[in-house]
Design a protein around this motif. Structure first.
Motif, PDB file in Angstrom:
ATOM      1  N   HIS A 153      35.519  51.447  33.523  1.00  8.38           N
ATOM      2  CA  HIS A 153      35.053  50.374  34.390  1.00  8.38           C
ATOM      3  C   HIS A 153      35.705  50.400  35.767  1.00  8.38           C
ATOM      4  CE1 HIS A 153      33.043  47.567  31.296  1.00  8.38           C
ATOM      5  NE2 HIS A 153      33.086  48.796  30.824  1.00  8.38           N
ATOM      6  N   GLY A 154      36.935  50.897  35.835  1.00  8.84           N
ATOM      7  CA  GLY A 154      37.613  50.984  37.122  1.00  8.84           C
ATOM      8  C   GLY A 154      38.101  49.657  37.667  1.00  8.84           C
TER       9      GLY A 154
ATOM     10  N   CYS B  45      30.423  46.837  38.205  1.00  8.16           N
ATOM     11  CA  CYS B  45      31.633  47.444  38.770  1.00  8.16           C
ATOM     12  C   CYS B  45      31.536  48.965  38.800  1.00  8.16           C
ATOM     13  CB  CYS B  45      32.865  47.006  37.983  1.00  8.16           C
ATOM     14  SG  CYS B  45      32.786  47.344  36.218  1.00  8.16           S
ATOM     15  N   CYS B  46      30.529  49.524  38.098  1.00  7.83           N
ATOM     16  CA  CYS B  46      30.381  50.965  38.008  1.00  7.83           C
ATOM     17  C   CYS B  46      28.935  51.275  37.639  1.00  7.83           C
ATOM     18  CB  CYS B  46      31.339  51.508  36.955  1.00  7.83           C
ATOM     19  SG  CYS B  46      31.076  53.239  36.510  1.00  7.83           S
TER      20      CYS B  46
ATOM     21  N   VAL C 238      25.829  48.888  42.682  1.00 12.33           N
ATOM     22  CA  VAL C 238      27.195  48.555  42.296  1.00 12.33           C
ATOM     23  C   VAL C 238      27.684  47.410  43.180  1.00 12.33           C
ATOM     24  CG1 VAL C 238      28.378  50.212  43.820  1.00 12.33           C
ATOM     25  CG2 VAL C 238      29.455  49.507  41.685  1.00 12.33           C
TER      26      VAL C 238
ATOM     27  N   PHE D 122      31.775  53.199  42.074  1.00 12.57           N
ATOM     28  CA  PHE D 122      32.625  52.089  41.685  1.00 12.57           C
ATOM     29  C   PHE D 122      32.720  51.112  42.854  1.00 12.57           C
ATOM     30  CE2 PHE D 122      34.054  55.544  38.978  1.00 12.57           C
ATOM     31  CZ  PHE D 122      34.304  54.928  37.763  1.00 12.57           C
TER      32      PHE D 122
ATOM     33  N   ASP E  18      35.443  48.272  44.397  1.00 16.84           N
ATOM     34  CA  ASP E  18      36.829  47.837  44.266  1.00 16.84           C
ATOM     35  C   ASP E  18      36.876  46.319  44.303  1.00 16.84           C
ATOM     36  OD1 ASP E  18      39.542  47.936  44.013  1.00 16.84           O
ATOM     37  OD2 ASP E  18      39.929  48.288  46.149  1.00 16.84           O
TER      38      ASP E  18
END
Length: 228
Positions: free
Chosen positions: A51-52, A153-154, A165, A224, A226
């Motif tokens: 998922h990051g 998120c991804c 995203v 992704f 942030d």
């Protein structure tokens, strides 16, 4: 009074985990008690694997849910062997705490379910899939109607471009999805971070940062966002 089975829920921070927890805490609450969340963390990046999402946001989720969190730390380029070693250690630790069931938010991936069940059987734990075989279109609309709020998120770059995203999942999002994309992203088309809903005491404030592309192979990869 019937004793409830103690459950640990594998928690990715996304919508399916949140929906599974809500199911366990409402519809299935007479039979099961969720006593712990378990999340895999990439130790190098300090983010939820796949998922990051930052570990700090995961901590906020657990705090607002009100459940203890067990973090499974893996290396940057984690092999399957390493993952299973860490996983078995986690299973044994959970079993020692009196936990008998491990729950997952999977919906219809048969091979993944079989893999999970085989590993759990080796340590004498029982699997539980509260969303299994539910219609994914119905699930996502129920999720939205219940007041959950989540953001992508991804996304897989070969299936969805970077504009997907960092989008909040609402009815417009579902309507605009290409026909080959599962409404819940069950085939790995996209992953999400859930920041509000009936399982949380308070919403989790988030700030949307930059989009980052991480290549995988043959020009494909993942976009992704942030989140802070």
């Amino acid at each position: 009074m019937l004793n409830k089975s103690k459950i640990a829920l594998f928690w990715s921070g996304g919508k399916d985990s949140a929906r599974a927890l809500w199911e366990l805490q409402t519809v299935l609450q007479d039979r099961y008690e969720v006593v712990k969340l378990v999340t895999t963390i990439n130790q190098h990046f300090g983010r939820i694997s796949m998922h990051g999402v930052r570990e700090s946001l995961l901590d906020q989720q657990a705090n607002e849910i009100g459940l203890p969190l067990h973090k499974m730390y893996v290396s940057e380029q984690c092999s399957n062997e390493e993952y299973e070693t860490v996983l078995f250690d986690t299973y044994l630790a959970l079993k020692a705490e009196g936990i008998t069931h491990i729950a997952f938010g999977d919906i219809f991936l048969e091979d993944l379910r079989q893999y999970r069940e085989q590993l759990l059987a080796k340590v004498g734990l029982i699997s539980l899939f509260p969303l299994w075989k539910r219609n994914t279109t119905d699930l996502i609309h129920e999720f939205i109607a219940a007041g959950f709020q989540t953001i992508t998120c991804c996304v897989q770059s070969i299936l969805l471009d970077e504009t997907w995203v960092g989008r909040k999942i609402d009815h417009s999002f579902i309507t605009e999805l290409p026909p080959n994309i599962d409404p819940c992203g069950e085939n790995g088309e996209f992953h999400t971070f859930c920041f509000a809903g009936p399982i949380f005491k308070n919403p989790i404030p988030i700030t949307i940062g930059e989009r980052v592309f991480k290549p995988y192979k043959d020009g494909a990869g993942f976009w992704f966002i942030d989140l802070n």
